[in-house]
Write a protein that holds these residues in place. Structure first.
Motif, PDB file in Angstrom:
ATOM      1  N   TYR A  89       0.850  -1.194   0.000  1.00 61.39           N
ATOM      2  CA  TYR A  89       0.000   0.000   0.000  1.00 61.39           C
ATOM      3  C   TYR A  89       0.884   1.241   0.000  1.00 61.39           C
ATOM      4  O   TYR A  89       1.085   1.911   1.011  1.00 61.39           O
ATOM      5  N   PRO A  91       2.286   4.601  -2.898  1.00 60.99           N
ATOM      6  CA  PRO A  91       1.954   5.279  -4.159  1.00 60.99           C
ATOM      7  C   PRO A  91       2.523   4.527  -5.360  1.00 60.99           C
ATOM      8  O   PRO A  91       3.520   3.799  -5.252  1.00 60.99           O
ATOM      9  N   THR A 122      -3.750   2.164  -5.325  1.00 61.39           N
ATOM     10  CA  THR A 122      -3.302   2.487  -3.968  1.00 61.39           C
ATOM     11  C   THR A 122      -3.402   3.970  -3.633  1.00 61.39           C
ATOM     12  O   THR A 122      -2.986   4.380  -2.545  1.00 61.39           O
ATOM     13  N   GLU A 123      -3.961   4.772  -4.550  1.00 62.93           N
ATOM     14  CA  GLU A 123      -4.100   6.200  -4.260  1.00 62.93           C
ATOM     15  C   GLU A 123      -5.276   6.501  -3.330  1.00 62.93           C
ATOM     16  O   GLU A 123      -5.411   7.632  -2.840  1.00 62.93           O
ATOM     17  N   HIS A 124      -6.131   5.517  -3.072  1.00 65.05           N
ATOM     18  CA  HIS A 124      -7.245   5.736  -2.144  1.00 65.05           C
ATOM     19  C   HIS A 124      -6.705   5.987  -0.736  1.00 65.05           C
ATOM     20  O   HIS A 124      -5.705   5.409  -0.319  1.00 65.05           O
ATOM     21  N   GLU A 125      -7.394   6.837  -0.006  1.00 64.16           N
ATOM     22  CA  GLU A 125      -6.956   7.139   1.350  1.00 64.16           C
ATOM     23  C   GLU A 125      -7.118   5.930   2.274  1.00 64.16           C
ATOM     24  O   GLU A 125      -6.365   5.753   3.223  1.00 64.16           O
ATOM     25  N   ASP A 126      -8.099   5.100   1.997  1.00 59.32           N
ATOM     26  CA  ASP A 126      -8.400   3.951   2.849  1.00 59.32           C
ATOM     27  C   ASP A 126      -8.052   2.667   2.112  1.00 59.32           C
ATOM     28  O   ASP A 126      -8.491   2.455   0.972  1.00 59.32           O
ATOM     29  N   ILE A 127      -7.279   1.780   2.742  1.00 56.40           N
ATOM     30  CA  ILE A 127      -6.815   0.561   2.080  1.00 56.40           C
ATOM     31  C   ILE A 127      -7.974  -0.386   1.773  1.00 56.40           C
ATOM     32  O   ILE A 127      -7.957  -1.090   0.748  1.00 56.40           O
ATOM     33  N   THR A 129     -11.009   0.529   0.931  1.00 50.75           N
ATOM     34  CA  THR A 129     -11.626   1.091  -0.269  1.00 50.75           C
ATOM     35  C   THR A 129     -10.819   0.713  -1.505  1.00 50.75           C
ATOM     36  O   THR A 129     -11.377   0.385  -2.559  1.00 50.75           O
ATOM     37  N   ALA A 130      -9.499   0.719  -1.379  1.00 47.41           N
ATOM     38  CA  ALA A 130      -8.637   0.344  -2.504  1.00 47.41           C
ATOM     39  C   ALA A 130      -8.851  -1.110  -2.898  1.00 47.41           C
ATOM     40  O   ALA A 130      -8.906  -1.443  -4.090  1.00 47.41           O
TER      41      ALA A 130
END
Length: 259
Positions: A89, A91, A122-127, A129-130
């Motif tokens: 996780y 960028p 992996t740009e989502h703030e929450d893993i 959600t990714a």
């Protein structure tokens, strides 16, 4: 989790298909041949080729060889779709990113359309959600309903010195008891958390290649291949029910302890 009886029945039915090569260079060359031949077969029979890649130094050498291969350059990359088995996780431009490794070693050097590159977002703030987003990417790319499982033409895996594959880590129970296509793996020892394809996806592939290189993996490989399957201690054992679809490409150093 697989029952022991199921695992042993599968082991009795299939024997590991192991190809031992001299060194990491020959292993990479053999992996390139497997990639190209599998891609050609899929393109000729179905018109598309779906492949999931792993990170690490062993696949990196294979990616570099693949990018330089005239046979690979001649493939119809407009019909090839690339995905990732797992990702830290981080960028997409991080030196620790599996996507970045494959992009720099291979994808920027072949004529693959950007829309055919399906990285783990992996740009989502929450893993979490990714992970859900990657599952949506998989379902859309394969045209699946909510109960479908993607059937990759080829999944390229490695095996760690602890017996892990993908990011299915030893003594980590969550990835085994799931119907999800992708899940989060939380690592408690200071290493980076990860997103990985789950065992139903790995087992559904038409073909899997496990690349194993290095003396540090020799003893674990011996235990994996000769001991009673235990997918909690050695997650690579999740492949035992589908061993007939798996080819092990192993260099001489990694194979040194195999009887």
């Amino acid at each position: 989790m697989i029952g022991g009886g199921q695992v042993m029945e599968a082991t009795a039915k299939y024997r590991p298909n192991i190809e031992v090569v001299s060194d990491a260079e020959e292993l990479a060359s053999r992996a390139v041949h497997l990639f190209v031949s599998t891609a050609r077969e899929a393109l000729e029979s179905r018109g598309t080729f779906h492949v999931a890649l792993s990170g690490g130094q062993t696949p990196k050498l294979a990616f570099e060889r693949l990018a330089a291969s005239p046979a690979a350059q001649a493939l119809h990359w407009q019909h090839i779709h690339v995905y990732w088995v797992d990702e830290r996780y981080v960028p997409a431009d991080s030196p620790q990113s599996n996507y970045r490794l494959a992009a720099e070693a291979l994808l920027k050097k072949v004529p693959i359309p950007p829309d055919n590159i399906h990285r783990i977002p992996t740009e989502h703030e929450d893993i979490c959600t990714a992970a859900r987003s990657y599952e949506t990417i998989l379902r859309n790319a394969f045209g699946l309903d909510e109960d479908g499982v993607p059937e990759f033409d080829l999944i390229v895996l490695g095996m760690g010195a602890d017996g892990h594959t993908a990011s299915l880590l030893p003594n980590c129970f969550a990835p085994f008891d799931t119907d999800d296509l992708a899940c989060v793996v939380y690592v408690m020892d200071g290493r980076l958390n990860r997103i990985t394809l789950t065992h139903p996806v790995l087992r559904a592939a038409k073909r899997l290649a496990v690349l194993v290189s290095g003396t540090e993996k020799a003893e674990t490989l011996r235990k994996v291949l000769t001991g009673e399957p235990d997918e909690v201690r050695y997650p690579i054992h999740i492949l035992w029910p589908v061993l007939g679809k798996v080819i092990w490409l192993v260099d001489r150093d990694a194979a040194a302890a195999i009887p």
